[in-house]
Motif scaffolding. Structure first.
Motif, PDB file in Angstrom:
ATOM      1  N   TYR A 103       3.639  -6.791  -1.451  1.00 23.31           N
ATOM      2  CA  TYR A 103       4.231  -6.835  -2.854  1.00 23.31           C
ATOM      3  C   TYR A 103       3.784  -8.224  -3.285  1.00 23.31           C
ATOM      4  O   TYR A 103       4.282  -9.121  -2.415  1.00 23.31           O
ATOM      5  CB  TYR A 103       5.561  -6.527  -3.092  1.00 23.31           C
ATOM      6  CG  TYR A 103       5.937  -4.914  -2.792  1.00 23.31           C
ATOM      7  CD1 TYR A 103       6.143  -4.513  -1.351  1.00 23.31           C
ATOM      8  CD2 TYR A 103       5.944  -4.010  -3.780  1.00 23.31           C
ATOM      9  CE1 TYR A 103       6.369  -3.339  -1.131  1.00 23.31           C
ATOM     10  CE2 TYR A 103       6.036  -2.855  -3.468  1.00 23.31           C
ATOM     11  CZ  TYR A 103       6.336  -2.268  -2.406  1.00 23.31           C
ATOM     12  OH  TYR A 103       6.609  -0.991  -2.001  1.00 23.31           O
TER      13      TYR A 103
ATOM     14  N   SER B 247       4.217  -1.526   2.198  1.00 22.32           N
ATOM     15  CA  SER B 247       3.129  -2.171   1.463  1.00 22.32           C
ATOM     16  C   SER B 247       3.494  -3.717   1.467  1.00 22.32           C
ATOM     17  O   SER B 247       4.576  -4.160   2.106  1.00 22.32           O
ATOM     18  CB  SER B 247       3.023  -1.710  -0.070  1.00 22.32           C
ATOM     19  OG  SER B 247       1.756  -2.030  -0.519  1.00 22.32           O
TER      20      SER B 247
ATOM     21  N   ARG C  61       1.421  -4.011  -5.720  1.00 26.91           N
ATOM     22  CA  ARG C  61       1.618  -3.576  -4.368  1.00 26.91           C
ATOM     23  C   ARG C  61       0.064  -3.450  -3.827  1.00 26.91           C
ATOM     24  O   ARG C  61      -0.964  -3.285  -4.787  1.00 26.91           O
ATOM     25  CB  ARG C  61       2.215  -2.302  -4.124  1.00 26.91           C
ATOM     26  CG  ARG C  61       1.774  -1.240  -4.913  1.00 26.91           C
ATOM     27  CD  ARG C  61       2.507   0.131  -4.601  1.00 26.91           C
ATOM     28  NE  ARG C  61       2.232   0.495  -3.076  1.00 26.91           N
ATOM     29  CZ  ARG C  61       2.978   1.593  -2.440  1.00 26.91           C
ATOM     30  NH1 ARG C  61       4.124   1.776  -3.065  1.00 26.91           N
ATOM     31  NH2 ARG C  61       2.695   1.629  -1.292  1.00 26.91           N
TER      32      ARG C  61
END
Lengths: 113, 115
Positions: A89, A87, A36
């Protein structure tokens, strides 16, 4: 070769929802990884796999699960999504022990609201 | 614990103005040092792997070098298309708890090349 592919490209989740981020590679690589990337931070390893049926935790595994039933696929499961999981990824793969270079997919941007 | 520090955080150059990006690292037995380029909204794109002090790799306007404590990415006569974030990562050589499989990344240097 398509390389490493990831789906979806972007997703919005509500808190508490679950989803699976898909990752596939067509290079017959044994090793696969999930990272991430948060703004202003380096990539952090979530989980990795050294082959079908073998997975292990990385630095930040809490809230995630993985499985590796085939060489090609390495899905990442988010259970009970939280805002902290907002986030980008990235999935990556590399051939094997003597070849260290990891090759990355295009990423999945996840927003948890 | 493995550590990677990249400097500067951001660098703005004029087209043709050569410069270097720094990657300082601390690792228990270096297995490899990696440079990646990342464009906005894209995944990291592999550039170079360096394995030991003194090694050098080149690709077009980029040249990567390494010592026992740091690596440099030299950019000669950059063009606007070289604008990107450049990431440095290390892989440790020790074999404990699977940590020899993971990369430790720096936060990156955002390079902007103005025409």
């Amino acid at each position: 070769n398509a390389g490493v592919t990831q789906t979806p490209k972007f997703r919005i989740l509500k808190i508490g929802q679950s989803m699976t981020l898909q990752c596939a590679q067509d290079m017959n690589h044994n090793y696969m990884y999930w990272y991430r990337q948060d703004p202003g931070m380096g990539l952090k390893l979530i989980y990795y796999s050294v082959g079908a049926g073998i997975t292990d935790k990385g630095e930040v595994p809490n809230g995630y699960n993985v499985s590796r039933s085939t060489t090609e696929d390495f899905p990442l499961r988010l259970e009970l999504a939280a805002p902290s999981q907002t986030s980008v990824y990235f999935c990556a793969s590399r051939p094997g022990t003597r070849q260290e270079t990891q090759y990355f997919g295009p990423g999945t941007r996840l927003l948890v609201l | 614990e493995d550590q990677v520090t990249q400097s500067p955080e951001a660098l703005r150059l004029q087209e043709g103005e050569s410069s270097s990006l720094n990657c300082s690292y601390t690792v228990s037995g270096l297995r490899g040092l990696f440079w990646y380029r990342q464009d906005p909204g894209k995944g990291p794109e592999f550039l170079f792997t360096l394995y030991s002090a003194g090694e050098e790799k080149e690709k077009e306007r980029l040249k990567a070098t390494i010592t026992k404590k740091e690596s440099f990415l030299h950019i000669t006569a950059p063009k606007p298309e070289d604008s990107a974030t450049y990431l440095c990562a290390v892989q440790a050589g020790r074999n404990s708890g699977g940590s020899n499989y993971k990369l430790t990344f720096g936060k990156g240097t955002l390079l902007t090349v103005n025409p």
